[in-house]
Scaffold this active site. Structure first.
Site, short mmCIF file in Angstrom:
data_model
loop_
_atom_site.label_atom_id
_atom_site.label_comp_id
_atom_site.label_asym_id
_atom_site.label_seq_id
_atom_site.Cartn_x
_atom_site.Cartn_y
_atom_site.Cartn_z
N SER A 78 0.80 -1.23 0.00
CA SER A 78 0.00 0.00 0.00
C SER A 78 0.83 1.27 0.00
O SER A 78 0.29 2.37 -0.21
CB SER A 78 -0.95 0.01 1.21
N ILE B 136 8.17 0.90 -0.68
CA ILE B 136 8.81 -0.07 -1.56
C ILE B 136 7.78 -1.00 -2.18
O ILE B 136 7.82 -1.26 -3.40
CB ILE B 136 9.87 -0.88 -0.77
N TYR C 242 14.30 -3.92 15.91
CA TYR C 242 14.11 -3.98 14.45
C TYR C 242 15.26 -4.73 13.79
O TYR C 242 15.06 -5.57 12.90
CB TYR C 242 14.01 -2.57 13.90
N LYS D 200 15.39 -8.18 11.26
CA LYS D 200 16.01 -8.23 9.94
C LYS D 200 17.14 -9.25 9.88
O LYS D 200 17.31 -9.94 8.87
CB LYS D 200 16.50 -6.85 9.54
N THR E 79 10.95 6.29 2.10
CA THR E 79 9.61 5.76 2.40
C THR E 79 9.10 6.42 3.67
O THR E 79 9.80 7.19 4.32
CB THR E 79 9.65 4.23 2.61
#
Length: 295
Positions: free
Chosen positions: A15, A18, A154, A158, A189
């Site tokens: 939505s 990226i 985070y 990843k 972004t």
């Protein structure tokens, strides 16, 4: 990738950012794209820019396993010849917060979206990709290989995805399915975390607050690549016959990754302290301890 006449792809987190750009790039390269995200209205807006059934909106919360199972059932009825050429695992949440301040609730949600959801959707849809001899892509991050302060949670998600993708690559190559782990640097972004630092944080003092804000501005201040350019590069990776596992895309992706491989850790940490003003934080804490000793 299969040579079927109708090339199909599924993109999560479609939505915005990226994912949104990748959907457009895949569609422009002849794919029929299932665009998945929680915000169906944004997906429908995206699909209106294409001919009917070129971009197909599908509401999906990747952290909900039942919804992933329902997606599998939906695709089993709608995918041409039960073949999916590309699964682009892109959905994700950011978290810029000192490690000790990340709540249990947020930590669980972060791993559900950034890690477990991708694992579940990959396992549920893998047969469609095997049928197509297709390509599975993960949006990784420099955070998973580097040391970015106030990003431990985070980064852990990843790093988990990087390792999952690499082992998956070894397993799926026997089925002629490629796996691409896109270690991503700066990309423009709106994923940045805007959560305020809780007042209970041990970093809640002027220097700590300033360092956190500096960290939040990291991507914007380092000339991030546009999402459109990033998508073009990644779709080229998908269309290429090469099978490198890790690809480095986005601002500073290759430079930082090579630095982490060859620089001694003490040097990496020293640079980190300077760049993110952690030396000021450390100095302020030292002065506080000295003041407390004198009282």
């Amino acid at each position: 990738m299969s040579s079927s006449v109708i090339k199909t792809a599924l993109v999560t987190g479609a939505s915005s950012g990226i994912g949104y750009a990748v959907v457009k790039e895949l569609a422009e390269n002849g794919f029929t794209v299932y665009a998945c995200a929680r915000r169906l209205d944004l997906l429908e807006q995206l699909s209106r820019g294409y001919e009917a059934n070129k971009v197909i909106p599908y509401a999906l919360d990747i952290s909900n396993f039942e919804e992933i199972v329902q997606l599998k059932e939906y695709l089993s009825k709608h995918l041409p010849h039960q073949r999916l050429d590309v699964l682009y695992n892109n959905a994700g949440q950011s978290c810029t917060m000192p490690a000790v301040d990340v709540t249990n609730e947020r930590l669980n949600q972060l791993f559900q979206v950034n890690v477990i959801g991708h694992m579940n959707i990959t396992s549920q849809l893998c047969q469609f990709l095997i049928n197509a001899k297709g390509t599975i892509v993960f949006t990784g991050s420099l955070s998973g290989v580097s040391v970015f302060p106030f990003g431990a949670a985070y980064a852990a998600t990843k790093a988990a995805i990087h390792q999952y993708a690499r082992v998956l690559h070894a397993e799926m190559k026997m089925f002629d399915v490629r796996v691409i782990n896109a270690i991503t640097g700066g990309v423009s972004t709106d994923i940045a975390d805007k959560s305020p630092l809780p007042k209970s944080s041990p970093f809640y003092f002027p220097e700590g607050l300033k360092a956190l804000e500096e960290r939040k501005l990291m991507s914007a201040k380092n000339f991030p690549m546009s999402a459109e350019t990033y998508a073009q590069k990644l779709v080229k990776d998908i269309l290429s016959p090469r099978d490198p596992v890790d690809v480095y895309r986005g601002t500073l992706a290759s430079v930082v990754s090579w630095l982490m491989m060859f620089a001694p850790y003490w040097l990496v940490e020293w640079v980190t302290f300077k760049k993110f003003k952690l030396d000021s934080v450390e100095k302020a804490l030292g002065q506080k301890r000295e003041t407390e000793k004198q009282e």
